[in-house]
Scaffold this active site. Structure first.
Site, PDB file in Angstrom:
ATOM      1  N   LEU A  86       0.586  -1.080  -0.171  1.00  0.00           N
ATOM      2  CA  LEU A  86       0.022  -0.155  -0.092  1.00  0.00           C
ATOM      3  C   LEU A  86       0.931   1.417   0.070  1.00  0.00           C
ATOM      4  O   LEU A  86       1.966   1.212   0.663  1.00  0.00           O
ATOM      5  CB  LEU A  86      -0.943   0.108   1.118  1.00  0.00           C
ATOM      6  CG  LEU A  86      -1.962  -0.921   1.452  1.00  0.00           C
ATOM      7  CD1 LEU A  86      -2.890  -0.858   2.638  1.00  0.00           C
ATOM      8  CD2 LEU A  86      -2.877  -0.909   0.153  1.00  0.00           C
ATOM      9  N   ASP A  87       0.501   2.195  -0.759  1.00  0.00           N
ATOM     10  CA  ASP A  87       1.252   3.383  -0.834  1.00  0.00           C
ATOM     11  C   ASP A  87       1.273   4.054   0.474  1.00  0.00           C
ATOM     12  O   ASP A  87       0.532   3.815   1.352  1.00  0.00           O
ATOM     13  CB  ASP A  87       0.715   4.575  -1.748  1.00  0.00           C
ATOM     14  CG  ASP A  87       0.753   4.153  -3.127  1.00  0.00           C
ATOM     15  OD1 ASP A  87       1.347   3.152  -3.605  1.00  0.00           O
ATOM     16  OD2 ASP A  87      -0.269   4.597  -3.909  1.00  0.00           O
ATOM     17  N   VAL A  88       2.093   4.913   0.755  1.00  0.00           N
ATOM     18  CA  VAL A  88       2.538   5.446   1.961  1.00  0.00           C
ATOM     19  C   VAL A  88       1.028   6.276   2.718  1.00  0.00           C
ATOM     20  O   VAL A  88       0.925   6.348   3.745  1.00  0.00           O
ATOM     21  CB  VAL A  88       3.754   6.465   2.082  1.00  0.00           C
ATOM     22  CG1 VAL A  88       3.595   7.567   1.119  1.00  0.00           C
ATOM     23  CG2 VAL A  88       3.956   6.959   3.696  1.00  0.00           C
ATOM     24  N   THR A  90      -1.785   5.666   1.400  1.00  0.00           N
ATOM     25  CA  THR A  90      -2.806   4.880   1.502  1.00  0.00           C
ATOM     26  C   THR A  90      -3.385   4.126   2.811  1.00  0.00           C
ATOM     27  O   THR A  90      -2.181   3.552   3.198  1.00  0.00           O
ATOM     28  CB  THR A  90      -2.875   3.752   0.072  1.00  0.00           C
ATOM     29  OG1 THR A  90      -2.761   4.392  -0.922  1.00  0.00           O
ATOM     30  CG2 THR A  90      -4.222   2.947   0.153  1.00  0.00           C
ATOM     31  N   ARG A 183      -4.282   4.858  -8.532  1.00  0.00           N
ATOM     32  CA  ARG A 183      -4.045   6.182  -8.728  1.00  0.00           C
ATOM     33  C   ARG A 183      -3.670   6.678 -10.377  1.00  0.00           C
ATOM     34  O   ARG A 183      -4.036   7.569 -10.812  1.00  0.00           O
ATOM     35  CB  ARG A 183      -2.704   6.641  -7.846  1.00  0.00           C
ATOM     36  CG  ARG A 183      -3.145   6.537  -6.496  1.00  0.00           C
ATOM     37  CD  ARG A 183      -1.895   6.978  -5.461  1.00  0.00           C
ATOM     38  NE  ARG A 183      -2.182   6.810  -3.975  1.00  0.00           N
ATOM     39  CZ  ARG A 183      -2.880   7.495  -3.379  1.00  0.00           C
ATOM     40  NH1 ARG A 183      -3.253   8.746  -3.873  1.00  0.00           N
ATOM     41  NH2 ARG A 183      -2.860   7.280  -1.801  1.00  0.00           N
TER      42      ARG A 183
END
Length: 266
Positions: A86-88, A90, A183
């Site tokens: 997961l993105d930072v 998210t 995204r």
């Protein structure tokens, strides 16, 4: 020069093999373990952070260590791996496991062995309708060769609400896991993601298990089989491979990061 009889050399070799196998048998064997964790924002899905932000492993260790040691709470001694990043920024559901085979099973849909989907809730730019988002459902999105090429069409897409005249909240379900895929998909159709949360992995959901940020739960063997379509198996911890250490220095480093982050917010 004294020659050592061949039979003696073979005998010594066999003794070493037996001793090695005996030593291996003394190493505790654990089974497949899976932790479901509600990841907060500003936490890195990596084993090492390049700045003051905590990794997802440090964040989880901090949450657990307030009442117990990690090993006592989970029975895990070996290194953990995230099942899909997961993105930072998210938030939401992330799975951590000690079983590398399970990581491949869930994250690699081309293996043909997994039907595990991932569902996200996104706040996106623009007042969208089913028609403006149709390309996501029908044919997928071209991200370009640098970012994995063409995506598969999403499994499910639902418009939840329009918080403002210029924003839309959507829920979408995918099977792939390309880097920053959600995204980039919305960016490609002229929109953008302002907030992103993963709500489900397969039949596992935040609401049913870990509704609050920072909450975690150790899945049972039955839940691993049912929700992830995976048979728990013996896992032998590798020497020196434990990611979570009871070492005071590691805990001290995480606490230092937390204090520096709190000072910057003031």
């Amino acid at each position: 020069m004294t020659l050592i009889p061949k039979s003696s050399v073979i005998g010594r070799f066999l003794v070493l093999v037996i001793l090695f196998e005996y030593a291996q048998s003394l190493v505790a064997i654990e089974k497949t373990k899976v932790i479901i964790f509600h990841k907060p924002p500003n936490v890195v899905t990596s084993h090492q952070s390049q700045d003051e932000r905590l990794t997802v492993y440090e964040e989880l260790q901090h949450r657990i260590s307030q009442s117990s040691t990690f090993e006592e709470a989970t029975g895990i001694q070996s290194k953990l791996h995230a099942i899909g990043r997961l993105d930072v920024d998210t938030t939401g559901l992330i799975l951590l496991t000690n079983d590398g085979g399970l990581v491949h099973h869930v994250t690699n849909p081309t293996s043909g062995k997994s039907s595990i989907t991932k569902t996200y809730e996104a706040l996106i730019m623009g007042c969208h309708t089913d028609q403006t988002l149709e390309s996501l459902l029908v044919e997928g999105i071209a991200l370009g060769p640098k970012y994995g090429g063409m995506t598969q069409a999403v499994d499910h897409l639902e418009i939840i609400s329009h918080p403002t005249p210029k924003s839309t909240i959507v829920s979408l379900t995918i099977r792939e896991g390309k880097n920053r895929q959600i995204r980039r998909m919305f960016h490609a159709i002229g929109s953008g993601v302002m907030k992103l949360k993963r709500t489900h992995v397969g039949k596992l959901s935040l609401e049913g298990m870990v509704p609050e940020e920072g909450q975690w739960k150790l899945l049972s063997n039955a839940e691993i089989q049912d929700y992830l379509e995976w048979e728990p198996r013996p896992i032998r911890p590798k020497a020196g491979g434990a990611h979570f250490s009871s070492n005071d220095q590691n805990r001290h480093g995480s606490e230092q990061k937390r204090r520096r982050r709190r000072r910057r917010r003031r």
